[in-house]
Motif scaffolding. Structure first.
Motif, PDB file in Angstrom:
ATOM      1  N   TYR B  32       0.832  -1.170  -0.073  1.00 25.46           N
ATOM      2  CA  TYR B  32       0.249   0.068  -0.007  1.00 25.46           C
ATOM      3  C   TYR B  32       0.746   1.285   0.153  1.00 25.46           C
ATOM      4  O   TYR B  32       1.712   1.242   0.918  1.00 25.46           O
ATOM      5  CB  TYR B  32      -0.655  -0.054   1.460  1.00 25.46           C
ATOM      6  CG  TYR B  32      -1.850  -1.073   1.407  1.00 25.46           C
ATOM      7  CD1 TYR B  32      -1.849  -1.901   2.478  1.00 25.46           C
ATOM      8  CD2 TYR B  32      -2.707  -1.519   0.292  1.00 25.46           C
ATOM      9  CE1 TYR B  32      -2.549  -3.150   2.761  1.00 25.46           C
ATOM     10  CE2 TYR B  32      -3.500  -2.752   0.486  1.00 25.46           C
ATOM     11  CZ  TYR B  32      -3.523  -3.364   1.546  1.00 25.46           C
ATOM     12  OH  TYR B  32      -4.362  -4.308   1.684  1.00 25.46           O
ATOM     13  N   PHE B  34       1.484   5.521  -0.439  1.00 21.18           N
ATOM     14  CA  PHE B  34       0.867   6.869  -0.444  1.00 21.18           C
ATOM     15  C   PHE B  34       1.972   7.760  -0.819  1.00 21.18           C
ATOM     16  O   PHE B  34       3.254   7.653  -0.516  1.00 21.18           O
ATOM     17  CB  PHE B  34       0.506   6.970   1.010  1.00 21.18           C
ATOM     18  CG  PHE B  34      -0.273   5.990   1.521  1.00 21.18           C
ATOM     19  CD1 PHE B  34       0.178   5.072   2.022  1.00 21.18           C
ATOM     20  CD2 PHE B  34      -1.644   6.098   1.732  1.00 21.18           C
ATOM     21  CE1 PHE B  34      -0.918   3.899   2.501  1.00 21.18           C
ATOM     22  CE2 PHE B  34      -2.486   5.071   2.405  1.00 21.18           C
ATOM     23  CZ  PHE B  34      -1.981   4.106   2.512  1.00 21.18           C
ATOM     24  N   TYR B  36       2.351  11.847   0.882  1.00 18.60           N
ATOM     25  CA  TYR B  36       1.693  13.023   1.711  1.00 18.60           C
ATOM     26  C   TYR B  36       2.607  14.016   1.378  1.00 18.60           C
ATOM     27  O   TYR B  36       3.716  13.978   0.950  1.00 18.60           O
ATOM     28  CB  TYR B  36       1.947  12.601   3.221  1.00 18.60           C
ATOM     29  CG  TYR B  36       1.099  11.547   3.574  1.00 18.60           C
ATOM     30  CD1 TYR B  36       1.089  10.458   3.666  1.00 18.60           C
ATOM     31  CD2 TYR B  36      -0.316  12.260   4.258  1.00 18.60           C
ATOM     32  CE1 TYR B  36      -0.009   9.477   4.133  1.00 18.60           C
ATOM     33  CE2 TYR B  36      -0.973  11.334   5.041  1.00 18.60           C
ATOM     34  CZ  TYR B  36      -1.066  10.095   4.816  1.00 18.60           C
ATOM     35  OH  TYR B  36      -2.159   9.309   5.068  1.00 18.60           O
ATOM     36  N   LYS B  49      -3.151   7.768  -3.077  1.00 17.41           N
ATOM     37  CA  LYS B  49      -2.898   6.571  -2.389  1.00 17.41           C
ATOM     38  C   LYS B  49      -3.156   5.239  -3.592  1.00 17.41           C
ATOM     39  O   LYS B  49      -3.817   5.624  -4.673  1.00 17.41           O
ATOM     40  CB  LYS B  49      -3.864   6.123  -1.302  1.00 17.41           C
ATOM     41  CG  LYS B  49      -5.266   6.028  -1.704  1.00 17.41           C
ATOM     42  CD  LYS B  49      -6.088   5.984  -0.311  1.00 17.41           C
ATOM     43  CE  LYS B  49      -7.667   5.977  -0.886  1.00 17.41           C
ATOM     44  NZ  LYS B  49      -8.211   7.180  -0.986  1.00 17.41           N
ATOM     45  N   PHE B  51      -3.711   1.160  -3.552  1.00 22.33           N
ATOM     46  CA  PHE B  51      -3.687  -0.116  -2.970  1.00 22.33           C
ATOM     47  C   PHE B  51      -3.885  -1.318  -4.030  1.00 22.33           C
ATOM     48  O   PHE B  51      -3.090  -2.182  -3.586  1.00 22.33           O
ATOM     49  CB  PHE B  51      -5.240   0.017  -2.157  1.00 22.33           C
ATOM     50  CG  PHE B  51      -5.402   0.839  -0.916  1.00 22.33           C
ATOM     51  CD1 PHE B  51      -6.490   0.891  -0.331  1.00 22.33           C
ATOM     52  CD2 PHE B  51      -3.976   1.405  -0.684  1.00 22.33           C
ATOM     53  CE1 PHE B  51      -6.647   1.426   0.742  1.00 22.33           C
ATOM     54  CE2 PHE B  51      -4.183   2.180   0.689  1.00 22.33           C
ATOM     55  CZ  PHE B  51      -5.500   2.308   1.216  1.00 22.33           C
ATOM     56  N   GLY B  94       2.497   1.414   3.329  1.00 21.28           N
ATOM     57  CA  GLY B  94       1.840   0.740   4.438  1.00 21.28           C
ATOM     58  C   GLY B  94       2.115  -0.827   4.475  1.00 21.28           C
ATOM     59  O   GLY B  94       1.990  -1.174   3.390  1.00 21.28           O
ATOM     60  N   ALA B  95       2.120  -1.425   5.681  1.00 20.90           N
ATOM     61  CA  ALA B  95       2.452  -2.831   5.546  1.00 20.90           C
ATOM     62  C   ALA B  95       1.662  -3.286   6.971  1.00 20.90           C
ATOM     63  O   ALA B  95       1.272  -2.549   7.853  1.00 20.90           O
ATOM     64  CB  ALA B  95       3.692  -3.127   5.513  1.00 20.90           C
ATOM     65  N   GLY B  96       1.663  -4.466   7.248  1.00 19.72           N
ATOM     66  CA  GLY B  96       0.992  -5.181   8.108  1.00 19.72           C
ATOM     67  C   GLY B  96      -0.390  -4.731   8.094  1.00 19.72           C
ATOM     68  O   GLY B  96      -1.003  -4.653   7.112  1.00 19.72           O
ATOM     69  N   SER B  97      -1.066  -4.128   9.241  1.00 22.76           N
ATOM     70  CA  SER B  97      -2.554  -3.585   9.270  1.00 22.76           C
ATOM     71  C   SER B  97      -2.622  -2.445   9.425  1.00 22.76           C
ATOM     72  O   SER B  97      -4.097  -1.871   9.252  1.00 22.76           O
ATOM     73  CB  SER B  97      -3.323  -4.580  10.347  1.00 22.76           C
ATOM     74  OG  SER B  97      -2.795  -4.512  11.378  1.00 22.76           O
ATOM     75  N   TYR B  98      -1.603  -1.674   9.702  1.00 28.31           N
ATOM     76  CA  TYR B  98      -1.638  -0.016  10.086  1.00 28.31           C
ATOM     77  C   TYR B  98      -0.502   0.606  10.031  1.00 28.31           C
ATOM     78  O   TYR B  98      -0.449   1.753   9.972  1.00 28.31           O
ATOM     79  CB  TYR B  98      -2.314  -0.011  11.551  1.00 28.31           C
ATOM     80  CG  TYR B  98      -1.809  -0.510  12.446  1.00 28.31           C
ATOM     81  CD1 TYR B  98      -2.107  -1.911  13.013  1.00 28.31           C
ATOM     82  CD2 TYR B  98      -0.709   0.039  13.321  1.00 28.31           C
ATOM     83  CE1 TYR B  98      -1.427  -2.663  14.126  1.00 28.31           C
ATOM     84  CE2 TYR B  98       0.026  -0.721  14.305  1.00 28.31           C
ATOM     85  CZ  TYR B  98      -0.364  -1.914  14.611  1.00 28.31           C
ATOM     86  OH  TYR B  98       0.154  -2.412  15.748  1.00 28.31           O
ATOM     87  N   GLN B  99       0.673  -0.010  10.057  1.00 32.95           N
ATOM     88  CA  GLN B  99       1.857   0.832  10.325  1.00 32.95           C
ATOM     89  C   GLN B  99       2.173   1.530   9.030  1.00 32.95           C
ATOM     90  O   GLN B  99       2.109   0.988   7.864  1.00 32.95           O
ATOM     91  CB  GLN B  99       2.923   0.161  10.703  1.00 32.95           C
ATOM     92  CG  GLN B  99       2.842  -0.315  12.194  1.00 32.95           C
ATOM     93  CD  GLN B  99       4.418  -0.218  12.793  1.00 32.95           C
ATOM     94  OE1 GLN B  99       5.245   0.075  12.259  1.00 32.95           O
ATOM     95  NE2 GLN B  99       4.474  -0.832  13.967  1.00 32.95           N
ATOM     96  N   LEU B 100       2.777   2.871   9.041  1.00 34.18           N
ATOM     97  CA  LEU B 100       2.969   3.518   7.982  1.00 34.18           C
ATOM     98  C   LEU B 100       4.444   3.765   7.903  1.00 34.18           C
ATOM     99  O   LEU B 100       4.862   4.156   9.059  1.00 34.18           O
ATOM    100  CB  LEU B 100       2.062   4.890   8.067  1.00 34.18           C
ATOM    101  CG  LEU B 100       0.697   4.984   7.618  1.00 34.18           C
ATOM    102  CD1 LEU B 100       0.426   6.508   7.562  1.00 34.18           C
ATOM    103  CD2 LEU B 100       0.515   4.108   6.091  1.00 34.18           C
ATOM    104  N   PHE B 102       7.751   6.043   6.368  1.00 33.51           N
ATOM    105  CA  PHE B 102       7.759   7.119   5.683  1.00 33.51           C
ATOM    106  C   PHE B 102       9.088   7.275   5.313  1.00 33.51           C
ATOM    107  O   PHE B 102      10.024   6.683   6.181  1.00 33.51           O
ATOM    108  CB  PHE B 102       7.582   8.339   6.625  1.00 33.51           C
ATOM    109  CG  PHE B 102       6.056   8.824   6.883  1.00 33.51           C
ATOM    110  CD1 PHE B 102       5.254   8.112   7.964  1.00 33.51           C
ATOM    111  CD2 PHE B 102       5.382   9.967   6.247  1.00 33.51           C
ATOM    112  CE1 PHE B 102       4.315   8.209   8.098  1.00 33.51           C
ATOM    113  CE2 PHE B 102       4.223  10.284   6.584  1.00 33.51           C
ATOM    114  CZ  PHE B 102       3.579   9.434   7.638  1.00 33.51           C
TER     115      PHE B 102
END
Lengths: 118, 112
Positions: B32, B34, B36, B49, B51, B94-100, B102
């Motif tokens: 994932y 992105f 910013y 983004k 996906f 983005g990997a795992g279920s929530y960690q970003l 940068f």
């Protein structure tokens, strides 16, 4: 609508002082994240809350860092006995979606609190 | 561990010129991704983004990015830069279920 707000926007602390940084997420957002952004760097993950539960604190740099979100809305990041290396911008982000949906990546960031330790 | 590389620390372009900011990621699975943007005194704002699906994604403010799996890249482009685009840009994974995760960021300066 209102975005993520953080207070104070700027904080100067003398080495050894304790500080508390506040984050007000977007209303109804389940997930809340804290990041630390050192000068000239990208933000780095500190900790994650789903409602009031702190599910991940793997990024907290030391046991002087503590975060809480007791009622599942406002969160406070506390740093005890501040050191010069704690000087950074602390960013809070929130997301409506919980893990497992793929969408907690869609995080909305606050303006940050710039902490300077002298 | 996943990582994101932005090879350019600082880029300067003339207003009206085209822009491409480079980003490479390292991770095995479909990422994932992105972009910013962070303006002075402002919070981080999501530009776009990726996906899955169409590898060319459109974002806000006239930005687009193209996902190229073969090159592990997700470069950001804009055909004509405006002075208000001067800011710092972060490529994010983005990997795992929530960690970003940068990248270190690319600072964009715009010459009038």
């Amino acid at each position: 609508g209102a975005g993520v707000s953080q207070s104070p926007r700027y904080k100067v602390a003398k080495r050894g002082q304790d500080v508390a940084l506040r984050c007000d997420p977007i209303s109804g957002h389940v997930s809340l994240f804290w990041y630390q952004q050192a000068l000239g760097q990208g933000p780095e993950f500190l900790t994650y809350f789903q409602n009031e539960a702190q599910l991940d604190k793997s990024g907290l740099p030391s046991d002087r860092f503590f975060a809480e979100r007791p009622e599942g809305s406002v969160s406070t990041l506390k740093i005890q006995r501040t050191q010069q290396e704690d000087s950074a911008v602390y960013l809070c982000a929130s997301s409506f979606f919980p893990p497992g949906t793929g969408k907690p990546y869609e995080q909305y960031f606050g303006p940050g609190t710039r902490l300077t330790v002298t | 561990a996943q990582s994101v590389t932005q090879p350019d620390i600082h880029i300067t372009v003339s207003e009206g010129a085209s822009l491409e900011l480079r980003c490479n990621y390292s991770y095995g699975a479909t990422p994932y991704l992105f972009w910013y943007v962070q303006s002075p005194g402002q919070g981080l704002q999501l530009l776009l983004k990726y996906f899955s699906g169409d590898t060319l994604v459109q974002g806000i403010k006239g930005f687009e990015a193209e996902f190229k799996r073969s090159q592990s890249s997700f470069n950001l482009r804009k055909p004509s830069v405006h002075w208000s685009d001067a800011a710092e840009y972060f490529c994010v994974h983005g990997a795992g279920s929530y960690q970003l995760t940068f990248g270190k960021g690319t600072k964009l300066s715009v010459i009038p």
